[in-house]
Design a protein around this motif. Structure first.
Motif, short mmCIF file in Angstrom:
data_model
loop_
_atom_site.label_atom_id
_atom_site.label_comp_id
_atom_site.label_asym_id
_atom_site.label_seq_id
_atom_site.Cartn_x
_atom_site.Cartn_y
_atom_site.Cartn_z
N ARG A 262 -34.46 4.19 37.50
CA ARG A 262 -33.36 5.08 36.59
C ARG A 262 -32.22 5.72 37.92
O ARG A 262 -31.10 5.52 37.34
N LEU A 263 -32.60 6.72 37.91
CA LEU A 263 -31.81 7.55 38.89
C LEU A 263 -32.00 6.47 40.06
O LEU A 263 -30.33 7.17 41.06
N ASP A 264 -32.61 5.53 40.75
CA ASP A 264 -31.88 5.05 42.00
C ASP A 264 -30.59 3.94 41.49
O ASP A 264 -29.16 3.96 42.18
N ALA A 265 -31.39 3.73 40.30
CA ALA A 265 -29.77 3.06 39.80
C ALA A 265 -28.59 3.71 39.72
O ALA A 265 -27.25 2.86 40.39
N ALA A 266 -28.58 4.73 38.95
CA ALA A 266 -27.52 5.65 38.90
C ALA A 266 -27.17 5.85 40.32
O ALA A 266 -25.74 5.95 40.79
N ALA A 267 -27.44 6.62 41.43
CA ALA A 267 -27.70 6.74 42.65
C ALA A 267 -26.39 5.65 43.60
O ALA A 267 -25.58 5.67 43.83
N ALA A 268 -27.11 4.24 43.15
CA ALA A 268 -26.34 3.31 43.69
C ALA A 268 -24.94 3.10 42.96
O ALA A 268 -24.06 2.45 43.69
N ILE A 269 -24.48 3.25 41.62
CA ILE A 269 -23.81 3.19 40.98
C ILE A 269 -22.53 4.32 42.14
O ILE A 269 -21.24 4.23 42.16
N ILE A 270 -22.53 5.08 41.76
CA ILE A 270 -22.18 6.07 42.60
C ILE A 270 -22.03 6.20 44.13
O ILE A 270 -20.39 7.19 44.28
N ARG A 271 -22.63 6.19 44.88
CA ARG A 271 -22.27 5.48 46.15
C ARG A 271 -21.64 4.61 46.53
O ARG A 271 -19.99 4.86 46.96
N ASP A 272 -21.09 3.71 45.53
CA ASP A 272 -20.90 1.96 45.38
C ASP A 272 -19.00 2.56 44.83
O ASP A 272 -18.19 2.94 45.39
N ILE A 273 -18.60 3.88 43.86
CA ILE A 273 -17.48 4.12 43.15
C ILE A 273 -17.40 5.24 43.79
O ILE A 273 -15.76 5.92 45.00
N ALA A 274 -18.30 6.29 44.26
CA ALA A 274 -17.47 7.67 45.13
C ALA A 274 -17.64 7.87 46.53
O ALA A 274 -17.34 8.98 47.19
N HIS A 275 -18.96 6.93 46.70
CA HIS A 275 -19.37 7.11 48.05
C HIS A 275 -19.82 8.28 48.76
O HIS A 275 -19.55 8.66 50.03
N PHE A 276 -20.13 8.73 47.71
CA PHE A 276 -21.96 10.31 48.59
C PHE A 276 -22.90 9.62 47.91
O PHE A 276 -22.54 8.92 46.80
N GLU A 277 -23.62 10.57 47.78
CA GLU A 277 -25.35 9.79 47.15
C GLU A 277 -25.22 11.44 46.69
O GLU A 277 -25.17 12.60 46.36
N PRO A 278 -25.40 10.79 45.14
CA PRO A 278 -25.54 12.12 44.68
C PRO A 278 -27.12 12.89 44.36
O PRO A 278 -28.31 12.30 44.92
N GLU A 279 -27.64 14.45 44.56
CA GLU A 279 -28.79 14.79 44.43
C GLU A 279 -28.87 14.43 42.82
O GLU A 279 -28.47 14.03 42.02
#
Length: 164
Positions: A76-93
């Protein structure tokens, strides 16, 4: 114990805390947080919470159940991180915690002085907004240490984009 919020002091970067679960509305909350972070320069912490099972460890299945739950939370965290990378262009904690959801959210906020807001997804179905939203946005919200943003799962796309 209330921790002083330092998210907006020099040398600190505000963080949005997003609780990631397996509900369909969760993706909307992640999208909102990513857009908001991109516009404000904030970073994001994605948190998955594993609720303790009533497994009996002496039967030898407790550790295996915990490992399976952690693997599922990681997906679930991987899926969320992929969305964040796509939109905000950084890796979340990323963080995985085990316990009661409301308590674990509170613990995370208390231990990270840079968390400036909590982002939750609200269910759009007839069963209500969800137990975590109900717990945190009810009476407890008056004394909550950071603002709570509740992203409705049924919000039309045009409204969603304008608010994010």
């Amino acid at each position: 114990m209330a921790v002083r919020r330092r998210a907006y002091e020099p040398g600190h970067r505000a963080k949005l805390l997003v609780v990631v679960d397996d509900t369909p509305e969760c993706e909307r909350a992640v999208h909102f947080a990513a857009r908001r972070a991109r516009r404000t320069g904030a970073s994001i912490v994605v948190l998955a919470i594993i609720q303790p099972e009533d497994a009996q460890p002496w039967l030898g299945i407790g550790a295996r159940m915990q490992a399976e739950a952690e693997a599922e939370a990681g997906k679930r965290l991987d899926a969320a991180a992929a969305i964040i990378r796509d939109i905000a262009h950084f890796e979340p904690e990323r963080a995985i915690q085990t316990g009661k959801p409301a308590e674990e959210v509170q613990k995370r906020i208390e231990t990270d002085e840079d968390i400036a807001a909590l982002v939750l997804a609200a269910g759009a179905g007839k069963e209500g907004p969800g137990p975590l939203v109900t717990q945190l946005a009810g009476r407890a919200s008056a004394g909550f240490p950071v603002p709570i943003t509740i992203v409705p799962g049924g919000l039309p796309d045009d409204d969603f984009e304008a608010l994010a």
